[in-house]
Write a protein that holds these residues in place. Structure first.
Motif, PDB file in Angstrom:
ATOM      1  N   LEU A  27      77.208  57.296  34.729  1.00 16.52           N
ATOM      2  CA  LEU A  27      77.896  57.008  33.477  1.00 16.52           C
ATOM      3  C   LEU A  27      77.714  55.541  33.085  1.00 16.52           C
ATOM      4  O   LEU A  27      77.408  55.218  31.929  1.00 16.52           O
ATOM      5  N   ASP A  28      77.830  54.645  34.052  1.00 12.64           N
ATOM      6  CA  ASP A  28      77.627  53.222  33.805  1.00 12.64           C
ATOM      7  C   ASP A  28      76.189  52.962  33.349  1.00 12.64           C
ATOM      8  O   ASP A  28      75.957  52.228  32.387  1.00 12.64           O
ATOM      9  N   ARG A  29      75.228  53.572  34.018  1.00 10.59           N
ATOM     10  CA  ARG A  29      73.816  53.409  33.655  1.00 10.59           C
ATOM     11  C   ARG A  29      73.580  53.880  32.220  1.00 10.59           C
ATOM     12  O   ARG A  29      72.903  53.224  31.439  1.00 10.59           O
ATOM     13  N   GLY A  30      74.181  55.009  31.849  1.00 14.32           N
ATOM     14  CA  GLY A  30      74.043  55.534  30.495  1.00 14.32           C
ATOM     15  C   GLY A  30      74.667  54.636  29.443  1.00 14.32           C
ATOM     16  O   GLY A  30      74.118  54.462  28.357  1.00 14.32           O
ATOM     17  N   GLN A  31      75.826  54.059  29.766  1.00 17.53           N
ATOM     18  CA  GLN A  31      76.491  53.160  28.816  1.00 17.53           C
ATOM     19  C   GLN A  31      75.683  51.877  28.620  1.00 17.53           C
ATOM     20  O   GLN A  31      75.566  51.375  27.505  1.00 17.53           O
ATOM     21  N   ARG A  32      75.108  51.370  29.695  1.00 14.02           N
ATOM     22  CA  ARG A  32      74.258  50.187  29.587  1.00 14.02           C
ATOM     23  C   ARG A  32      73.019  50.508  28.752  1.00 14.02           C
ATOM     24  O   ARG A  32      72.611  49.719  27.901  1.00 14.02           O
ATOM     25  N   ALA A  33      72.435  51.681  28.996  1.00 10.40           N
ATOM     26  CA  ALA A  33      71.250  52.102  28.240  1.00 10.40           C
ATOM     27  C   ALA A  33      71.557  52.177  26.757  1.00 10.40           C
ATOM     28  O   ALA A  33      70.789  51.696  25.917  1.00 10.40           O
ATOM     29  N   ARG A  34      72.679  52.764  26.415  1.00 14.64           N
ATOM     30  CA  ARG A  34      73.072  52.899  25.009  1.00 14.64           C
ATOM     31  C   ARG A  34      73.256  51.531  24.354  1.00 14.64           C
ATOM     32  O   ARG A  34      72.796  51.292  23.240  1.00 14.64           O
ATOM     33  N   MET A  35      73.939  50.603  25.036  1.00 17.40           N
ATOM     34  CA  MET A  35      74.178  49.276  24.477  1.00 17.40           C
ATOM     35  C   MET A  35      72.855  48.550  24.223  1.00 17.40           C
ATOM     36  O   MET A  35      72.661  47.938  23.168  1.00 17.40           O
ATOM     37  N   ILE A  36      71.932  48.635  25.151  1.00 14.57           N
ATOM     38  CA  ILE A  36      70.644  47.969  24.999  1.00 14.57           C
ATOM     39  C   ILE A  36      69.870  48.579  23.830  1.00 14.57           C
ATOM     40  O   ILE A  36      69.346  47.869  22.966  1.00 14.57           O
ATOM     41  N   ARG A  37      69.812  49.893  23.774  1.00 17.29           N
ATOM     42  CA  ARG A  37      69.095  50.590  22.690  1.00 17.29           C
ATOM     43  C   ARG A  37      69.725  50.277  21.331  1.00 17.29           C
ATOM     44  O   ARG A  37      69.025  50.000  20.356  1.00 17.29           O
ATOM     45  N   GLN A  38      71.060  50.288  21.259  1.00 11.55           N
ATOM     46  CA  GLN A  38      71.740  49.996  19.998  1.00 11.55           C
ATOM     47  C   GLN A  38      71.494  48.554  19.551  1.00 11.55           C
ATOM     48  O   GLN A  38      71.323  48.294  18.359  1.00 11.55           O
ATOM     49  N   THR A  39      71.473  47.631  20.490  1.00 11.22           N
ATOM     50  CA  THR A  39      71.195  46.235  20.144  1.00 11.22           C
ATOM     51  C   THR A  39      69.802  46.114  19.543  1.00 11.22           C
ATOM     52  O   THR A  39      69.612  45.499  18.490  1.00 11.22           O
ATOM     53  N   ARG A  40      68.829  46.728  20.193  1.00 10.80           N
ATOM     54  CA  ARG A  40      67.445  46.658  19.705  1.00 10.80           C
ATOM     55  C   ARG A  40      67.313  47.301  18.330  1.00 10.80           C
ATOM     56  O   ARG A  40      66.719  46.718  17.419  1.00 10.80           O
ATOM     57  N   THR A  41      67.876  48.496  18.158  1.00 15.55           N
ATOM     58  CA  THR A  41      67.725  49.186  16.879  1.00 15.55           C
ATOM     59  C   THR A  41      68.501  48.492  15.761  1.00 15.55           C
ATOM     60  O   THR A  41      68.050  48.488  14.621  1.00 15.55           O
ATOM     61  N   THR A  42      69.640  47.885  16.089  1.00 17.07           N
ATOM     62  CA  THR A  42      70.387  47.121  15.090  1.00 17.07           C
ATOM     63  C   THR A  42      69.558  45.950  14.579  1.00 17.07           C
ATOM     64  O   THR A  42      69.628  45.602  13.395  1.00 17.07           O
ATOM     65  N   LEU A  43      68.754  45.368  15.446  1.00 16.69           N
ATOM     66  CA  LEU A  43      67.875  44.270  15.042  1.00 16.69           C
ATOM     67  C   LEU A  43      66.636  44.784  14.304  1.00 16.69           C
ATOM     68  O   LEU A  43      65.850  43.980  13.790  1.00 16.69           O
ATOM     69  N   GLY A  44      66.456  46.101  14.270  1.00 18.25           N
ATOM     70  CA  GLY A  44      65.322  46.690  13.562  1.00 18.25           C
ATOM     71  C   GLY A  44      63.995  46.489  14.263  1.00 18.25           C
ATOM     72  O   GLY A  44      62.947  46.443  13.622  1.00 18.25           O
ATOM     73  N   LEU A  45      64.035  46.385  15.594  1.00 17.78           N
ATOM     74  CA  LEU A  45      62.823  46.127  16.366  1.00 17.78           C
ATOM     75  C   LEU A  45      62.401  47.349  17.169  1.00 17.78           C
ATOM     76  O   LEU A  45      63.257  48.067  17.706  1.00 17.78           O
ATOM     77  N   SER A  46      61.104  47.560  17.287  1.00 15.85           N
ATOM     78  CA  SER A  46      60.588  48.575  18.198  1.00 15.85           C
ATOM     79  C   SER A  46      60.749  48.050  19.618  1.00 15.85           C
ATOM     80  O   SER A  46      61.038  46.858  19.826  1.00 15.85           O
ATOM     81  N   GLN A  47      60.534  48.915  20.597  1.00 16.10           N
ATOM     82  CA  GLN A  47      60.612  48.447  21.977  1.00 16.10           C
ATOM     83  C   GLN A  47      59.583  47.351  22.231  1.00 16.10           C
ATOM     84  O   GLN A  47      59.891  46.346  22.866  1.00 16.10           O
ATOM     85  N   ALA A  48      58.375  47.540  21.726  1.00 14.77           N
ATOM     86  CA  ALA A  48      57.319  46.538  21.939  1.00 14.77           C
ATOM     87  C   ALA A  48      57.677  45.209  21.274  1.00 14.77           C
ATOM     88  O   ALA A  48      57.462  44.137  21.858  1.00 14.77           O
ATOM     89  N   GLU A  49      58.222  45.263  20.058  1.00 14.06           N
ATOM     90  CA  GLU A  49      58.600  44.040  19.353  1.00 14.06           C
ATOM     91  C   GLU A  49      59.730  43.307  20.082  1.00 14.06           C
ATOM     92  O   GLU A  49      59.689  42.084  20.252  1.00 14.06           O
TER      93      GLU A  49
END
Length: 94
Positions: A27-49
């Motif tokens: 559950l902790d791993r999933g919550q961390r994953a979500r926060m990281i993904r949301q931060t990146r997508t909020t910035l409008g960046l691809s994973q590579a960017e």
């Protein structure tokens, strides 16, 4: 204690045959994953960017976002700072 024998933090949905129990660690791993993904997508960046801009190996970022690996505490803190001050961090690591 192995992950398979870890206490359940979230029980599987009995109506969903593909669902499964989740441990506190999972559950902790999933919550961390979500926060990281949301931060990146909020910035409008691809994973590579995002990886290039903030000097995170793209494979590591992908593993964190897909919860294949648990992002360590320092990485979670770094991503939180990126979320609040992306331009300052980008300049600092340039």
């Amino acid at each position: 204690m192995s992950v398979k024998n870890a206490p359940t933090a979230l029980s599987a949905d009995p109506a969903d045959p593909e669902d499964f129990d989740v441990s506190a660690q999972g559950l902790d791993r999933g919550q961390r994953a979500r926060m990281i993904r949301q931060t990146r997508t909020t910035l409008g960046l691809s994973q590579a960017e995002f990886a290039t801009r903030f000097r995170v190996p793209v494979g590591t970022l992908r593993d964190w976002e897909q919860a294949r690996a648990t992002a360590p505490d320092f990485a979670v803190a770094y991503v939180r700072v990126i979320g609040r001050h992306p331009d300052i961090v980008a300049r600092a690591v340039a």
